[in-house]
Design an enzyme around this catalytic site. Structure first.
Site, PDB file in Angstrom:
ATOM      1  CE  LYS A   1      -4.550   1.089   1.855  1.00 63.83           C
ATOM      2  NZ  LYS A   1      -5.384   0.698   0.712  1.00 63.83           N
TER       3      LYS A   1
HETATM    4  C1  LIG Z   1      -6.417  -0.125   0.365  1.00 67.29           C
HETATM    5  C2  LIG Z   1      -6.658  -0.767  -0.946  1.00 67.29           C
HETATM    6  C3  LIG Z   1      -7.667  -1.735  -1.132  1.00 67.29           C
HETATM    7  C4  LIG Z   1      -8.659  -2.118  -0.073  1.00 67.29           C
HETATM    8  O1  LIG Z   1      -8.085  -2.594   1.099  1.00 67.29           O
HETATM    9  P1  LIG Z   1      -8.931  -2.613   2.454  1.00 67.29           P
HETATM   10  O2  LIG Z   1      -8.016  -3.197   3.444  1.00 67.29           O
HETATM   11  O3  LIG Z   1     -10.121  -3.443   2.205  1.00 67.29           O
HETATM   12  O4  LIG Z   1      -9.286  -1.191   2.728  1.00 67.29           O
HETATM   13  C5  LIG Z   1      -7.767  -2.328  -2.375  1.00 67.29           C
HETATM   14  N1  LIG Z   1      -6.955  -1.984  -3.390  1.00 67.29           N
HETATM   15  C6  LIG Z   1      -5.988  -1.057  -3.246  1.00 67.29           C
HETATM   16  C7  LIG Z   1      -5.126  -0.733  -4.409  1.00 67.29           C
HETATM   17  C8  LIG Z   1      -5.814  -0.416  -2.024  1.00 67.29           C
HETATM   18  O5  LIG Z   1      -4.861   0.519  -1.909  1.00 67.29           O
END
Ligand SMILES: *Cc1c(COP(=O)(O)O)cnc(C)c1O
Length: 365
Positions: free
Chosen positions: A204
């Site tokens: 992330k």
């Molecule tokens: C944060 C994110 C998600 C969703 O993750 P959650 O933990 O469900 O909030 C999905 N795809 C991407 C690219 C993300 O950055």
């Protein structure tokens, strides 16, 4: 180094917080990520001292040298999570340990120091406790939390920074999409990809978002709200949206979602929905699904529903899909029943309306 001292936060209260009436006015119409609470968390890392200086302090601008590593080489990672107001007046986080683990994994991928997972969770708890008045109580609203870490050393050499800043800010939010629960339209990104094998798709990091924005702009020019990305190798397999995972619901009641192969962000909402769907007795497959099959199945009626999911937007039905070679509507273009049931099952747990049998809530007060 032991975490003994770093787990104790030096609390510097904001000397001029928003007044109750200012806060009430802001909470009337918070939108998403536009208003912020009175405080923030900061923790520093340096090569010689490790993690140190845990602080809750008044929220303010960061002073950065123009040569700061993050500004040039994007050494940055983040998390997204929420604190929910509970019916008895308390509040809880949802699976914060999972965010802590993912933050750890993202840090490793970006050659950053890993923040101890208990320190991550404690930092978020401390911030929510001090800014508890900012947790909105309106239906579906919550306090969005944004932990992030940047390479904070001032140096232009291409190597990992020696110094880092970890910070958590908080933002009261209503629902993510203006249209609320209505279905979104997706643009199929056929030229731009989001993540390649060996890249940072499973981390992330802000860089993934930067790389997705041209596709989003293209989609918006085509009249779509969001973009769906295909795999970078065959340009065939559906991966995810710019910031949300994707699920498909079939006429036999089964669900399918792309597998976590390293190019897809492992969403905590995705993981929770797989568990909840299986609790309901539904079959869930983590298997690749091609864009051509998606179009064929939507047209034949074998595919009944599709939805995107993530912390910010929770569960968002997909209504229409468009691309240079694609154009189809899912079901009648509106939210379907399985999507609705799963969204209700998840939000009922998050807002303390249903039994939390998986012990996902982390109660704060
Ligand atoms: C944060 C994110 C998600 C969703 O993750 P959650 O933990 O469900 O909030 C999905 N795809 C991407 C690219 C993300 O950055």
């Amino acid at each position: 180094m032991s975490n003994g001292d770093v787990l104790t936060f030096d609390i510097q209260k904001n000397p001029s917080p928003a007044t109750a009436s200012e806060r009430e006015a802001l909470l009337q119409n918070p939108g998403f990520g536009r208003i912020f609470t009175d405080h923030m968390v900061t923790i520093r890392y340096s090569q010689d001292r490790g993690w140190h200086g845990s602080k809750i302090e008044p929220r303010k601008a960061l002073a950065l040298d123009p040569a700061t590593v993050v500004l040039h080489y994007a050494q940055e990672i983040f998390e997204g999570m929420k604190a929910y107001h509970l019916p008895d007046g308390g509040a809880a986080l949802f699976r914060p340990g999972a965010n802590a683990r993912r933050f750890h994994n993202s840090a490793e991928r970006l050659a950053m120091p890993t923040l101890p997972e208990d320190l991550f969770v404690e930092s978020v708890r401390e911030l929510v406790r001090i800014d508890r008045e900012w947790i909105p109580t309106a239906e579906g609203a919550s306090l969005y939390l944004r932990p992030f870490m940047i390479g904070s050393e001032a140096a232009l050499g291409t190597r990992p920074a020696t110094d880092y800043l970890y910070c958590v800010i908080a933002s009261p939010v209503a629902s993510y999409f203006k249209s609320g629960a209505s279905a979104v339209s997706l643009w199929v990104s056929e030229h731009f990809t989001r993540a390649a094998p060996g890249g940072t798709g499973a981390a992330k990091c802000g860089g993934n978002y930067a790389a997705s924005l041209s596709a989003l702009a293209e989609g918006q020019r085509e009249g779509c709200e969001q973009v769906v990305f295909l795999d970078a190798v065959e340009r065939r397999w559906v991966e995810e949206l710019g910031g949300m995972n994707v699920f498909f619901v079939f006429d036999d009641g089964s669900l399918q979602t792309p597998p976590l192969t390293g190019t897809i962000l492992p969403g905590i909402t995705r993981d929770s929905l797989i568990t909840l769907a299986r609790d309901m007795g539904l079959v869930v497959r983590e298997e690749p699904y091609s864009i051509d099959q998606w179009q064929a199945d939507a047209k034949s009626g074998r595919l009944r529903e599709a939805f995107a999911c993530g912390t910010a937007a929770v569960v968002t039905p997909i209504g229409k899909v468009k691309g240079s070679k694609y154009g189809f509507t899912i079901g009648d273009g509106n939210a379907g029943p399985v999507t609705g049931r799963l969204k209700a099952a998840l939000t009922d747990i998050q807002f303390g309306r249903a039994a939390d049998k998986h012990e996902w809530l982390d109660r704060l007060f």
